[in-house]
Design a protein around this motif. Structure first.
Motif, short mmCIF file in Angstrom:
data_model
loop_
_atom_site.label_atom_id
_atom_site.label_comp_id
_atom_site.label_asym_id
_atom_site.label_seq_id
_atom_site.Cartn_x
_atom_site.Cartn_y
_atom_site.Cartn_z
N TYR A 251 57.11 -21.48 -2.70
CA TYR A 251 55.73 -21.89 -2.41
C TYR A 251 55.16 -21.19 -1.19
O TYR A 251 55.85 -20.93 -0.21
CB TYR A 251 55.67 -23.41 -2.23
CG TYR A 251 56.00 -24.15 -3.50
CD1 TYR A 251 55.06 -24.26 -4.53
CD2 TYR A 251 57.25 -24.70 -3.71
CE1 TYR A 251 55.37 -24.91 -5.71
CE2 TYR A 251 57.57 -25.35 -4.89
CZ TYR A 251 56.62 -25.45 -5.89
OH TYR A 251 56.92 -26.09 -7.06
N GLY A 252 53.88 -20.89 -1.28
CA GLY A 252 53.15 -20.30 -0.16
C GLY A 252 52.32 -21.36 0.53
O GLY A 252 52.76 -22.49 0.72
N THR A 253 51.10 -21.00 0.88
CA THR A 253 50.25 -21.93 1.63
C THR A 253 49.54 -22.94 0.74
O THR A 253 49.00 -23.93 1.23
CB THR A 253 49.21 -21.16 2.45
OG1 THR A 253 48.58 -20.20 1.61
CG2 THR A 253 49.87 -20.45 3.62
N LYS B 198 50.41 -7.26 6.92
CA LYS B 198 51.04 -8.52 7.33
C LYS B 198 50.91 -8.73 8.84
O LYS B 198 50.66 -9.84 9.30
CB LYS B 198 52.52 -8.54 6.92
CG LYS B 198 52.73 -8.84 5.44
CD LYS B 198 54.22 -8.91 5.10
CE LYS B 198 54.42 -9.33 3.65
NZ LYS B 198 55.86 -9.38 3.29
N ALA C 118 50.62 -11.46 -0.05
CA ALA C 118 51.66 -12.35 -0.60
C ALA C 118 51.58 -12.56 -2.10
O ALA C 118 52.58 -12.97 -2.71
CB ALA C 118 51.60 -13.70 0.11
N SER C 119 50.45 -12.30 -2.72
CA SER C 119 50.29 -12.63 -4.13
C SER C 119 51.12 -11.72 -5.03
O SER C 119 51.07 -10.50 -4.91
CB SER C 119 48.81 -12.54 -4.54
OG SER C 119 48.67 -12.74 -5.93
N ASP D 289 45.99 -13.59 2.47
CA ASP D 289 47.13 -14.13 1.74
C ASP D 289 47.27 -13.48 0.36
O ASP D 289 48.37 -13.14 -0.08
CB ASP D 289 46.96 -15.65 1.59
CG ASP D 289 48.26 -16.34 1.20
OD1 ASP D 289 49.28 -16.10 1.87
OD2 ASP D 289 48.25 -17.12 0.24
N THR E 286 52.56 -26.61 2.44
CA THR E 286 51.87 -26.12 1.24
C THR E 286 50.81 -27.14 0.84
O THR E 286 51.14 -28.31 0.62
CB THR E 286 52.86 -25.94 0.07
OG1 THR E 286 53.81 -24.93 0.41
CG2 THR E 286 52.13 -25.53 -1.20
N HIS F 57 51.76 -22.43 9.64
CA HIS F 57 52.39 -21.11 9.65
C HIS F 57 52.11 -20.35 10.95
O HIS F 57 52.53 -19.21 11.09
CB HIS F 57 51.90 -20.29 8.45
CG HIS F 57 52.42 -20.78 7.14
ND1 HIS F 57 53.44 -20.16 6.45
CD2 HIS F 57 52.07 -21.86 6.39
CE1 HIS F 57 53.69 -20.83 5.33
NE2 HIS F 57 52.86 -21.85 5.27
#
Length: 390
Positions: free
Chosen positions: A231-233, A172, A360-361, A356, A276, A307
């Motif tokens: 939600y992410g990107t 990260k 993050a997944s 990502d 997002t 971000h």
């Protein structure tokens, strides 16, 4: 269970309580809370109910102990149990105890993580485990050799999880570093324009709906509160839906494929501005605390940009603070965004997509692996620590 049966074959299990002084020491007398403003900075961990809150000079305890939240646990169902070794400072929100005599402290730590604490709690919203209830908690005492075998197995799982977590933290940091670097362009080489410049993009605010309007099916929608937690990107499907009839009656705003949904309100300024990229085949209804941003730029390129520190440093001066902090389209529109070629945008997105996924997944990458190891640990912990009573 076959392994446990073999392990316990011919073995008698004693049941004691945490109040039995021949098996457990409760070392609460040394605890001392200190306000953040009065703490002297140092390298000794300062423990609260759920984690290390600070590093201070001085200590209240020295040794190997199990810390149990007295009040303020983050989860009642997954009650806060911590492991502390060496010198540390404990505040008054944790019980401090350890096994003595035939009770292995590490075995005690693993066992307590499997205990249902709810029957022992009082205090309503802020559940509290009083010392009077703590001492009533029953503890099995298998022979020391059996305790050591169980500890060895369960420690193997926790060590693997710790290694994976450390790896995730490192990745990260690496991700954040490269994301910042990838958006640093020489302004003499790459054009930078305000996001609100009509030549590149347009903001459109959503319209109000409430959580009670959300259903399990219908038209996809994004409530602003979900932007922080779900939600992410980028996204191509939603967690929530809203009825088609309500969409028409209230003339709710819809973001189309390729637009970026940007949250415009939050409890802190850190929450504001994250975006997002919406990549779903059908439009998505957006809340009035969100903006959709339609532009000629790669939507993921824009979402990743929201971000970055570069983006957040620019929006800080345009955020109005109060009980809820917020920003309007005019403030967002003043943010300068680099505009490299579409090919360069795609290259940057491709690099960040890999990071990502890794960091993050929940379906791929390290977070999934960590979650699997935690479940594996819980499975074997429950199997190895389910002892017959009586």
């Amino acid at each position: 269970m076959n392994y446990l049966e073999k392990l316990l074959k011919g073995v008698e299990i004693e049941w004691k309580t945490l109040g039995d002084e021949d098996f457990a020491e409760i070392a609460n007398s040394g605890r001392r809370p200190v306000k953040a403003s009065e703490r002297i900075s140092g390298n000794i961990p300062y423990y609260g109910a759920n984690n290390i809150q600070d590093y201070v000079d001085g200590f209240t305890h020295d040794g190997t102990y199990v810390l149990i939240a007295e009040d303020g646990t983050a989860s009642i169902e997954n009650y806060s149990i911590q492991w502390a070794t060496g010198k540390f400072w404990a505040n008054n929100h944790v019980h401090v105890l350890r096994g003595i005599g035939p009770l292995n402290s590490r075995f005690l730590h693993h066992y307590l993580r499997s205990v249902n604490f709810i029957p022992f709690l009082s205090g309503g919203d802020r559940a509290k485990l009083t010392k009077g209830k703590l001492v009533e908690i029953p503890i099995p005492i298998p022979p020391p050799s059996v305790q050591k075998k169980i500890v060895r197995i369960l420690d193997a799982f926790t060590e693997l999880t710790a290694e994976l977590t450390a790896e995730l933290t490192a990745r990260k940091k690496q991700y954040n570093y490269y994301r910042e670097q990838l958006y640093c362009f020489d302004k003499n080489v790459v054009q930078h324009l305000p996001m609100g410049d009509e030549s590149i993009g347009v903001f459109q605010r959503g319209k109000r709906f409430v959580k009670d309007d959300i259903t399990s099916n219908g038209v996809p929608c994004i409530h602003y509160g979900e932007m922080y937690t779900h939600y992410g990107t980028w996204a191509d499907k939603t967690k929530s839906f809203i009825s088609e009839e309500l969409v028409k009656r209230k003339n709710l705003r819809i973001a189309e494929k390729g637009e970026v949904v940007i949250v415009a309100a939050g409890e802190t300024i850190v929450d504001i501005g994250i975006g997002t990229a919406w990549l779903g085949n059908e439009g998505v209804v957006i809340h009035d605390a969100c903006f959709s941003y339609k532009s000629q730029l790669n939507p993921k390129f824009v979402a990743y940009f929201t971000h970055t520190k570069q983006f957040h440093d620019q929006i800080k001066k345009h955020i109005s603070s109060g009980k809820i902090s917020s920003i309007n389209a005019k403030g967002l529109g003043k943010v300068l965004i680099p505009i490299p070629s579409l090919e360069e945008q795609e290259r940057i997105v491709s690099i960040l997509d890999k990071f990502d996924t890794l960091t993050a997944s929940i379906s791929e990458g390290l977070p999934k692996e960590i979650e699997l190891r935690k479940k594996q640990y819980e499975y074997y912990r429950n199997m190895l620590l389910t002892f017959p009573i009586g």
